[in-house]
Design an enzyme around this catalytic site. Structure first.
Site, mmCIF file in Angstrom:
data_model
loop_
_atom_site.group_PDB
_atom_site.id
_atom_site.type_symbol
_atom_site.label_atom_id
_atom_site.label_comp_id
_atom_site.label_asym_id
_atom_site.label_seq_id
_atom_site.Cartn_x
_atom_site.Cartn_y
_atom_site.Cartn_z
ATOM 1 N N THR A 119 0.580 68.736 138.275
ATOM 2 C CA THR A 119 0.291 70.163 138.238
ATOM 3 C C THR A 119 -0.127 70.634 139.622
ATOM 4 O O THR A 119 -1.059 70.082 140.215
ATOM 5 C CB THR A 119 -0.833 70.467 137.233
ATOM 6 O OG1 THR A 119 -0.440 70.009 135.937
ATOM 7 C CG2 THR A 119 -1.108 71.958 137.170
ATOM 8 N N PHE A 125 14.078 62.837 131.994
ATOM 9 C CA PHE A 125 12.827 62.102 132.084
ATOM 10 C C PHE A 125 11.657 63.065 131.885
ATOM 11 O O PHE A 125 11.843 64.272 131.765
ATOM 12 C CB PHE A 125 12.734 61.403 133.442
ATOM 13 C CG PHE A 125 13.917 60.535 133.757
ATOM 14 C CD1 PHE A 125 13.943 59.202 133.384
ATOM 15 C CD2 PHE A 125 15.035 61.052 134.415
ATOM 16 C CE1 PHE A 125 15.047 58.401 133.650
ATOM 17 C CE2 PHE A 125 16.138 60.267 134.691
ATOM 18 C CZ PHE A 125 16.138 58.934 134.301
ATOM 19 N N HIS A 163 17.068 64.297 139.545
ATOM 20 C CA HIS A 163 17.918 64.789 140.627
ATOM 21 C C HIS A 163 17.000 65.299 141.736
ATOM 22 O O HIS A 163 16.543 66.445 141.695
ATOM 23 C CB HIS A 163 18.833 65.911 140.142
ATOM 24 C CG HIS A 163 19.703 65.506 138.997
ATOM 25 N ND1 HIS A 163 20.315 66.418 138.172
ATOM 26 C CD2 HIS A 163 20.055 64.278 138.532
ATOM 27 C CE1 HIS A 163 21.012 65.770 137.251
ATOM 28 N NE2 HIS A 163 20.865 64.475 137.448
ATOM 29 N N SER A 216 20.030 54.457 132.525
ATOM 30 C CA SER A 216 19.426 55.195 133.635
ATOM 31 C C SER A 216 17.940 54.901 133.713
ATOM 32 O O SER A 216 17.237 54.951 132.700
ATOM 33 C CB SER A 216 19.635 56.705 133.456
ATOM 34 O OG SER A 216 21.006 57.027 133.515
ATOM 35 N N CYS A 232 17.125 59.276 139.593
ATOM 36 C CA CYS A 232 17.867 58.714 138.470
ATOM 37 C C CYS A 232 18.942 57.758 138.995
ATOM 38 O O CYS A 232 19.856 58.169 139.704
ATOM 39 C CB CYS A 232 18.514 59.834 137.661
ATOM 40 S SG CYS A 232 19.454 59.245 136.239
ATOM 41 N N ALA A 274 23.969 55.312 146.496
ATOM 42 C CA ALA A 274 25.050 55.952 147.229
ATOM 43 C C ALA A 274 24.518 56.475 148.564
ATOM 44 O O ALA A 274 23.323 56.720 148.711
ATOM 45 C CB ALA A 274 25.619 57.112 146.414
ATOM 46 N N THR A 295 21.451 54.044 138.113
ATOM 47 C CA THR A 295 22.126 53.325 137.042
ATOM 48 C C THR A 295 21.976 51.825 137.200
ATOM 49 O O THR A 295 22.213 51.276 138.283
ATOM 50 C CB THR A 295 23.629 53.679 137.026
ATOM 51 O OG1 THR A 295 23.769 55.095 136.860
ATOM 52 C CG2 THR A 295 24.349 52.964 135.893
#
Length: 274
Positions: free
Chosen positions: A207, A62, A162, A101, A108, A124, A110
């Site tokens: 930033t 991404f 992640h 995704s 991220c 999960a 699904t």
């Protein structure tokens, strides 16, 4: 370009191949078709049959440029025993497919179900433990971004989706039409955050302005336009945000600590004097 036959076989996970291919058919054509935001494998065997959509997706990436804010429609335990999150959206549903995704607040996830107005993702237990998604409730706004396509502009920075951990909003201060936000982070993450460097906060590429090591905090500023497009300004002091640090810092640390990179300062000094 057609790859050498033996290399094709070695590079493809055997469990993902059609049964007929695993049983010994030769491959006369092998290519990746980029359709929408997923890469699909097209296999043509010697018998002339095509096997499509084996879902050998390239790892999702991404940019941290949020496409839209969705709304949580429902979340909780599903009939299948897992934890589902249903989100109302518009833009990210334009070309969605099962298995795609989508980054939800920088995580991220699904797509397992969708219709014209909403989509469902599974969460999960580890995802709930490591992210701020556990704080969501019905009606909560969430940042949404589809995975990067090979032809897309890289408007932000490389974001994997992640989540490394969570931070806590320490302060929010208005200056003109801009908003200063200070976030407290674990020292294990803060070491990868540097002034003028990138950080993804709830999936938004931002930033860093300053890092305050003594307070274990960093801050950033959002202009008026960004404030209208992301969820951070809707949160309150004390709420969690998902954090993903720039992956480059981790690679550098790994090289320096694993012996994969060595620097002989004496040799460097000698060469500089030459």
């Amino acid at each position: 370009m057609m790859a050498a036959r033996t290399r094709c076989i070695n590079l493809i996970p055997k469990v993902c191949l059609p049964q007929s291919f695993r049983s010994g058919e030769s491959v006369s054509n092998l290519r990746f078709d980029c359709v929408s935001n997923s890469s699909k494998l097209s296999l043509k065997t010697s018998c002339g049959r095509h096997h499509r959509r084996q879902n050998l997706s390239i790892r999702s990436v991404f940019t941290g440029i949020v496409e839209e804010m969705g709304e949580v429609k429902n979340l909780g335990m599903a009939d299948h025993g897992g934890f589902d999150l249903k989100i109302g959206a518009r833009v990210v549903l334009e070309d969605v497919k099962l298995g795609d995704s989508i980054a939800v607040n920088g995580t991220c996830l699904t797509v397992t179900e969708f219709n014209a107005e909403e989509f469902t993702v599974g969460l999960a237990p580890e995802t709930l433990r490591k992210t701020s998604l556990e704080e969501l409730k019905k009606g909560s706004p969430v940042n949404l971004e589809r995975a990067l396509q090979p032809v897309s502009r890289m408007g932000g920075h490389v974001v994997q989706g992640h989540v490394d951990g969570t931070g806590v909003i320490e302060s929010m201060e208005v200056e003109g039409d801009s908003l200063w936000v200070k976030v407290k982070a674990d020292k294990g993450l803060l070491k990868y955050i540097v002034p003028k460097g990138f950080v993804a906060v709830d999936g938004t590429s931002l930033t860093v302005v300053d890092v305050f090591d003594e307070e274990s905090c960093f801050n950033f500023m959002m202009v008026a336009y960004t404030q209208q497009k992301v969820v951070i300004p809707t949160k309150s002091i004390g709420q969690k945000v998902n954090l993903e640090v720039d992956i480059m810092g981790k690679y550098v640390e790994r090289l320096l600590t694993s012996g994969g990179f060595s620097l002989n300062m004496a040799e460097v000094t000698r060469k500089l004097k030459v």
